[in-house]
Design an enzyme around this catalytic site. Structure first.
Site, PDB file in Angstrom:
ATOM      1  N   GLY A 113      60.635  57.897  63.580  1.00  0.00           N
ATOM      2  CA  GLY A 113      60.962  57.466  64.941  1.00  0.00           C
ATOM      3  C   GLY A 113      60.814  58.625  65.905  1.00  0.00           C
ATOM      4  O   GLY A 113      60.659  59.780  65.495  1.00  0.00           O
ATOM      5  N   LYS A 114      60.821  58.331  67.171  1.00  0.00           N
ATOM      6  CA  LYS A 114      60.807  59.387  68.191  1.00  0.00           C
ATOM      7  C   LYS A 114      61.205  58.751  69.513  1.00  0.00           C
ATOM      8  O   LYS A 114      61.027  57.542  69.712  1.00  0.00           O
ATOM      9  CB  LYS A 114      59.407  59.992  68.338  1.00  0.00           C
ATOM     10  CG  LYS A 114      59.412  61.385  68.934  1.00  0.00           C
ATOM     11  CD  LYS A 114      59.707  62.407  67.859  1.00  0.00           C
ATOM     12  CE  LYS A 114      59.538  63.830  68.314  1.00  0.00           C
ATOM     13  NZ  LYS A 114      59.511  64.738  67.152  1.00  0.00           N
TER      14      LYS A 114
END
Ligand code: GLU
Length: 424
Positions: A113-114
């Site tokens: 994720g980011k």
């Protein structure tokens, strides 16, 4: 992979395009089911949010923010939060995909994720930054949780920002949720050595690659691009390992000293003036000339796409260890590969940070505090094991360390996807 004349059709450089190319190359080299590739070429979830903030002078600014889950087959989404004026959905997605691959290379139970907000943190007051962080947290809160998505620091965010994020999540849920974020201050459940973990892991890889290729480390010359959270501690650690740090650059300039820069004095100068530029213990050079400085090792520790074809052609170093995420364009990669330069890729080299995050997440869930010795020991072992696996695969397949890391990662992700099957 077809050869490219230049850095690809996109201008400016498109990191999501570059990561997609690397995923496709890894899938092909690993020989896994092409359906896995189709899954990995699109993010699972992209949330774009407006982040309105009351500024100190009373007017309201509206910032754009994102949180992206690239793939969560191996566990909750894991990845940092970046505050940067040029941030875009594509960049966040690329960085999320890097996290999917990175967590698989070090074999920790997370997906990728980011997130981040397009803003210039240096222009915000502390209270504006806090309001922005809290409002952004609320906007993405439905995605977050120890079993869903666990943010951490990234470019321009730090433990203070993580503490605000933690507090906002605790307020929303009416309970303490220490496993919701990593990179927290020690006072609220942080992990000893988390702040330096990325740099420690990079140096571990530098040692490993020099040893594996029979290069002497002591006295070897290093060039470091970036002098922030990663590049700063890294320069110290390289010097402590016996290397000569001969050139350092940050956003404002670059300095060079062929005999080796005094890193402590440089850090003091950067602390007081805000940049390495103007340091009297070295000669100023153009940032674009950094790559051509005579050295054995280059460590990019800043942003994506820093090493382009031109930089790759001019580079004298025979080893590159990628402390930043995606610092090299695919075309530059080809140039260095042809020239026999050994590149330790980002998804291996800078995985020390997310590995320490894994320990912090585990600590939060265990409710049992880890000590420094345990962190240092397990971090070193995790990095050495990952380097060993990637090195062995590169030798066995006769491919670059980047391709080998991609193969190791994609095989592990593919195994998780296959084991789960397709719902419904
Ligand atoms: N931002 C760091 C990275 O890109 C750390 C991410 C994390 O700990 O979740 O690897």
């Amino acid at each position: 992979m077809a050869s490219m004349e230049a850095d690809g059709p996109q201008a400016p450089y498109d990191p999501w395009w570059a990561v997609r190319r690397r995923i496709s190359a890894a899938v092909a080299a690993a020989g896994v089911d092409p359906e896995i590739e189709r899954l990995l070429l699109v993010p699972e979830r992209v949330l774009e949010v407006a982040v309105p903030v009351r500024m100190d002078d009373g007017h309201v600014e509206v910032f754009s923010g994102w949180r992206v889950h690239h793939n969560v087959a191996r566990g909750p989404a894991k990845g940092g939060i970046r505050f940067h004026p040029a941030l875009s959905a594509g960049e966040v997605t690329a960085l999320a995909a890097d996290m999917t691959l990175k967590t698989a290379v070090v074999d920790i139970p997370f997906g990728g994720g980011k997130g981040g907000v397009a803003c210039e943190p240096g222009r915000l007051s502390i209270s504006e930054l806090e309001r922005l962080t809290r409002r952004y947290t609320v906007a993405i809160a439905s995605l977050l949780g120890p079993d869903q998505d666990v943010p951490a620091p990234d470019v321009n965010t730090d433990e203070r920002v993580m503490a605000w994020l933690l507090d906002t999540m605790d307020m929303l849920q009416g309970r303490s949720v220490p496993g919701v974020v990593t990179g927290k201050p020690l006072s609220v459940g942080g992990m000893p050595m988390h702040a330096g973990a990325t740099s420690s892991g990079v140096v571990r890889c530098v040692r490993a690659v020099f040893a594996a290729t029979g290069r002497p480390l002591v006295g070897a010359r290093a060039v470091v691009q970036g002098f922030g959270k990663v590049g700063g501690p890294l320069a110290f650690l390289l010097q402590s390992a016996g290397m000569r740090v001969v050139a350092v650059a940050d956003v404002a300039g670059a300095v060079w000293n062929p005999g080796g820069l005094d890193v402590s004095a440089l850090a003091e100068h950067a602390r007081s003036s805000g940049s390495v530029a103007g340091f009297v213990g070295g000669t100023p050079i153009a940032s674009t000339d950094l790559w051509a400085v005579e050295a054995e090792l280059v460590v990019p520790a800043a942003l994506e796409g820093a090493i382009d074809v031109d930089a790759a052609r001019r580079m004298t170093a025979s080893v590159v260890v990628e402390a930043a995420n995606g610092p090299m364009t695919p075309a530059a990669d080809e140039v260095l590969d042809r020239r026999g330069v050994v590149v330790v890729p980002d998804i291996l080299a800078n995985a020390g940070g997310v590995t320490a995050s894994y320990f912090e997440w585990a600590q939060g869930r265990q409710g049992y505090a880890w000590d420094e010795e345990m962190v240092a020991d397990r971090l070193a072992r995790t990095m050495d094991r990952a380097f060993g696996a990637v090195w062995a695969r590169a030798q066995a397949l006769g491919v670059s360390l980047r391709d080998a890391a991609g193969v190791v990662a994609v095989e592990r992700i593919a195994a998780a996807i296959t084991a789960r099957g397709l719902f419904p």
